[in-house]
Design an enzyme around this catalytic site. Structure first.
Site, PDB file in Angstrom:
ATOM      1  N   TYR A  40       4.041   4.651  11.651  1.00  0.00           N
ATOM      2  CA  TYR A  40       4.319   3.219  11.759  1.00  0.00           C
ATOM      3  C   TYR A  40       5.191   2.631  10.657  1.00  0.00           C
ATOM      4  O   TYR A  40       5.399   1.428  10.612  1.00  0.00           O
ATOM      5  CB  TYR A  40       3.007   2.425  11.859  1.00  0.00           C
ATOM      6  CG  TYR A  40       2.004   2.705  10.744  1.00  0.00           C
ATOM      7  CD1 TYR A  40       2.110   2.060   9.524  1.00  0.00           C
ATOM      8  CD2 TYR A  40       0.959   3.597  10.935  1.00  0.00           C
ATOM      9  CE1 TYR A  40       1.204   2.315   8.508  1.00  0.00           C
ATOM     10  CE2 TYR A  40       0.039   3.863   9.925  1.00  0.00           C
ATOM     11  CZ  TYR A  40       0.170   3.215   8.718  1.00  0.00           C
ATOM     12  OH  TYR A  40      -0.728   3.475   7.723  1.00  0.00           O
ATOM     13  N   HIS A  53      -3.313   4.479   4.863  1.00  0.00           N
ATOM     14  CA  HIS A  53      -4.512   3.638   4.922  1.00  0.00           C
ATOM     15  C   HIS A  53      -5.716   4.344   4.283  1.00  0.00           C
ATOM     16  O   HIS A  53      -6.403   3.814   3.418  1.00  0.00           O
ATOM     17  CB  HIS A  53      -4.787   3.276   6.384  1.00  0.00           C
ATOM     18  CG  HIS A  53      -6.135   2.706   6.632  1.00  0.00           C
ATOM     19  ND1 HIS A  53      -6.534   1.503   6.086  1.00  0.00           N
ATOM     20  CD2 HIS A  53      -7.192   3.163   7.353  1.00  0.00           C
ATOM     21  CE1 HIS A  53      -7.787   1.248   6.468  1.00  0.00           C
ATOM     22  NE2 HIS A  53      -8.193   2.228   7.238  1.00  0.00           N
ATOM     23  N   ARG A  66       0.866  -1.180   0.000  1.00  0.00           N
ATOM     24  CA  ARG A  66       0.000   0.000   0.000  1.00  0.00           C
ATOM     25  C   ARG A  66       0.900   1.226   0.000  1.00  0.00           C
ATOM     26  O   ARG A  66       1.481   1.559   1.031  1.00  0.00           O
ATOM     27  CB  ARG A  66      -0.871  -0.045   1.260  1.00  0.00           C
ATOM     28  CG  ARG A  66      -2.016   0.927   1.272  1.00  0.00           C
ATOM     29  CD  ARG A  66      -2.621   0.988   2.655  1.00  0.00           C
ATOM     30  NE  ARG A  66      -1.751   1.713   3.566  1.00  0.00           N
ATOM     31  CZ  ARG A  66      -1.674   1.500   4.873  1.00  0.00           C
ATOM     32  NH1 ARG A  66      -2.407   0.578   5.441  1.00  0.00           N
ATOM     33  NH2 ARG A  66      -0.865   2.221   5.636  1.00  0.00           N
TER      34      ARG A  66
END
Ligand code: TPP
Lengths: 391, 334
Positions: A284, A275, A271
């Protein structure tokens, strides 16, 4: 004699059509994700197919950037970008026949539009004017599912029903790596294998479930390995290689259609964006990781293959970009109009026939809306508001 | 003498502080859920806990709500005090089985030998423009399950105090966080979290004489606004914040209703089968002779939670509350 010592107790004599698996080896995935682009097998791939995939990939990328831009303009409540995952979604969707069904997750808008759904209708859920913008039956695409993995059993049930009716329909069910941890994932795979339902499960392993990396999601060698325990084959494919995804999915679909039962495919991808537009990915993950995956970009991989084989030149690339630009312009233009969802529609589809309570509430809202339109009357003067308001 | 600074804090910050203090005070307190560690939760309510206490105390779990709550049951059986985060209201449903079949009844089925001190934090309710499955008000399901406490703060001080009480409770608590109030601010002194209300006590947020609004969580600010607006009509409204739906504070509620003789229950969950029906019935049973009018309800419509573009039509607003208040001028036979 204990129960287990009874003859045939541990392995009851099976009905004729049922064969217990004795050797898991044929079900195990390869150690490395399967690749086509840049390998010898690429030469055997249909140039027409590669060009079709390319055109769709370029469009898909543009769709993602356009939709992301629309969130910044407040046109979408949220957009979960699939930039980096275009090859999984498009390679898989194009492996289906028209009569087949797709069960998408909320990130799978590219797979949905590849099935022919209007790009604007695919965004209705995310824009927020209704929960599903398209007719699932018209396109054989279930509504985008937000609760993770919950659509997987639906796919199994539909495929099972189709087979009971004698139709050679296959269902493709899509889920993320995080979604494989849900109980529904397990139940769906187990039902599918026991019923030998014509379903293909596609896991897009894009590295993260919001902030949680795969290593905290599973201890399995790969997600494709999970297939073995259910008694179905697991396949591992490079999710950035559109030709490989299309080939593996195509085989799984044909296998299912021919009565061979379900397959679990794990497409390894990444990805590239956060998100959703609301997420801060720097919390993160490291930029270096993202950069490494950018070097394995699905659009560029295919572009390189096509140019190396002389199937694509500058003009061809330009034409694909122009086509994508036209799609984006139309999307922009149509999304820039304010949708006017009718508040009265809130009561239209709760039941086939409205309950007395909902009719009452409908009257209340109508009176409120009328009072809003003619402020002179005031809410106090609306008889409907009074009666309908007894709630 | 030290002067304490009373700075504005958000409701979310007070919740974080409550967990932090509970973890510091009691090594048995563990936080677990999706994205609660590294990310600090999608609403950042667990921000900093993993850093301070380590991933063993604030754990990013696999993505599985039934698994999260189910393992919390086992952790509690072994003496820990798990605080579980469900990411959004509608994503708690996979854990419903654990909640109803085990969490709520473990004390009862073991004749008190195995209580489960678990706090299940669930962001709930609408009004933030969330897409499908991000705005449910599921309190009625939890209220209908004996053995669970159901708690929902509406102010910054209560967010801290009630969460501390919930974590300290030896019974399971469903702690519903009104997500549209996460960013609302009050002046609040984290060093002296004022009196921490015990679970099960309602509070009168605004005294009044003409009628009583009974509400909780996300609807409290709406009711306070309605009470202000009602002054123009000559109505002096009392506002009661329940704070805890189970146990239910009959005493505070009935005292308030007896004072005014009129009551409206306000919440955004559906009216039919919703919390308001239970509350209205209790008031009627206990205060019948004091009532000048039937107890009315202002609730969300009985429809699946609408898409964001239409949610303002669904959520009880000031006008709908005032309309109900006007209807309290009820005359027998009308
Ligand atoms: C049952 C359920 N729990 C939690 C969520 C909240 N949530 C939305 S997306 C997401 C992460 C999903 O990760 P993954 O399955 O890997 O799919 P990806 O987002 O990577 O496509 C979570 C936890 C949800 N939608 N449904």
């Amino acid at each position: 004699m204990t129960v287990l010592e009874q003859r045939g107790a541990y392995r009851p004599s099976p009905p004729p059509a049922w064969q217990p698996r004795t050797d898991p080896a044929p079900l195990l995935p390869d150690a490395e994700p399967y690749r086509v682009l840049g390998t010898e097998s690429a030469a055997g791939t249909d140039p027409g197919l590669l060009l079709r995939l390319y055109a769709q990939l370029v469009r898909g990328r543009r769709y993602n950037t356009q939709a992301t831009a629309l969130t910044k303009q407040g046109r979408l409540a949220v957009y979960p970008s699939s930039t980096g995952q275009e090859a999984c979604q498009i390679g898989a969707a194009l492996a289906l026949e028209e009569r087949d069904w797709l069960f998408p997750s909320y990130r799978d808008t590219l797979a949905v539009i590849a099935r022919g759904v209007d790009p604007v209708e695919a965004l209705t859920l995310l824009r927020g004017d209704w929960h599903s913008g398209y007719d699932p039956c018209a396109h054989r695409v279930a509504p985008l599912s937000t609760p993770l993995a919950t659509q997987l059993p639906h796919a199994v049930g539909l495929a099972h029903a189709a087979r009971l009716k004698g139709d050679d329909v296959v269902a493709l069910a899509m889920v993320g790596d995080g979604g494989t941890s849900e109980g529904d994932f397990h139940e769906a795979l187990n039902f599918a294998a026991v019923w030998q339902a014509p379903v293909v499960f596609l896991v897009q392993n894009n590295g993260f479930a919001i902030s949680v990396p795969l290593a905290k999601q599973t201890a399995a060698p790969s997600l494709a390995h999970k297939a073995v325990g259910y008694g179905m084959p697991g396949r591992l494919v490079d999710g950035n290689d559109a030709a490989a995804v299309h080939q593996v999915l195509g085989e799984a679909v044909r296998h299912a259609r021919a009565g061979g039962g379900p397959t679990l495919v794990e497409a390894v991808t990444y990805r590239l964006d956060a998100h959703t537009n609301a997420d801060d990915a720097t919390r993160y993950r490291e930029d270096a990781e993202v950069a490494a995956w950018r070097a394995h970009d699905p659009v560029e991989l295919l572009e390189r293959e096509l140019t190396a084989r002389g199937l694509l030149d500058e003009a061809g690339i330009e034409a694909a970009r122009k086509d994508a630009e036209t799609m984006a312009a139309s999307l922009r233009e149509r999304m820039n109009r304010d949708p006017e969802p009718d508040p009265m529609a809130l009561f239209d589809h709760v039941y086939a026939e409205n309950t007395a309570q909902l009719r009452e509430q409908r009257a209340l809202l109508r009176a409120e809306l009328e009072a809003e339109r003619e402020p002179s009357g005031g809410p106090g003067e609306e008889p409907g508001a009074r009666e309908g308001g007894a709630r | 003498m030290t002067t304490v600074t009373v700075k504005p804090a958000t409701l979310a910050q007070a919740l974080t502080r409550a967990m932090r203090d509970a973890m510091a005070d009691d090594p048995a307190v563990h936080v677990l859920g999706e994205d609660v560690g590294t990310l600090g939760g999608v609403f950042r309510v667990t921000d900093g806990l993993a850093k301070e206490f380590g991933q063993d105390r604030c754990t990013d779990t696999p993505l599985a709500e039934a698994g999260i709550l189910g393992t919390a049951v086992g952790m509690a059986m072994y003496g820990l005090r798990p605080v579980v985060e469900m990411q959004f209201d509608a994503f708690a449903y996979p854990a419903f089985e654990q909640l109803v079949s085990h969490v709520s009844r473990m004390r009862n089925r073991t004749r008190g030998r195995m209580p489960l001190p678990i706090t299940v934090r669930i962001p709930y309710g609408g009004g933030i423009g969330g897409v499908e499955h991000h705005s449910d008000s599921s309190e009625a399901y939890y209220m209908a399950t004996p053995g669970l406490h159901v708690v929902t703060p509406a102010t910054v001080a209560d967010a801290y105090g009630l969460l501390r009480r919930s974590i300290a409770s030896d019974d399971p608590v469903v702690f519903l966080e009104p997500k549209r109030l996460y960013w609302s601010k009050d002046a609040w002194n984290p060093e002296q979290p004022t009196e921490v209300a015990p679970l099960g006590r309602a509070v009168v947020r605004r005294p009044g004489t003409s009628a009583t609004l009974i509400t909780y969580g996300p609807s409290l600010p709406v009711c306070l606004e309605a009470a202000e607006a009602a002054r123009a009509e000559g109505w002096d409204l009392e506002v009661v914040d329940l704070r805890s739906l189970v146990p239910f504070d009959d005493e505070t509620v009935c005292a308030a209703v007896r004072r005014t003789g009129r009551a409206v229950v306000v919440h955004e969950s559906t009216g039919f089968g919703g919390p308001g029906g239970e509350i209205a019935a209790r008031i009627t049973e206990r205060c019948f002779h004091h009532l000048e009018a039937p107890v009315l309800r202002v609730a969300g419509f009985d429809i699946p939670y609408p898409p964001p573009m239409l949610e303002r039509h669904h959520l009880p607003g000031v006008d709908r509350i005032l309309d109900a208040v006007a209807r309290l001028q009820w005359e027998a036979g009308s």
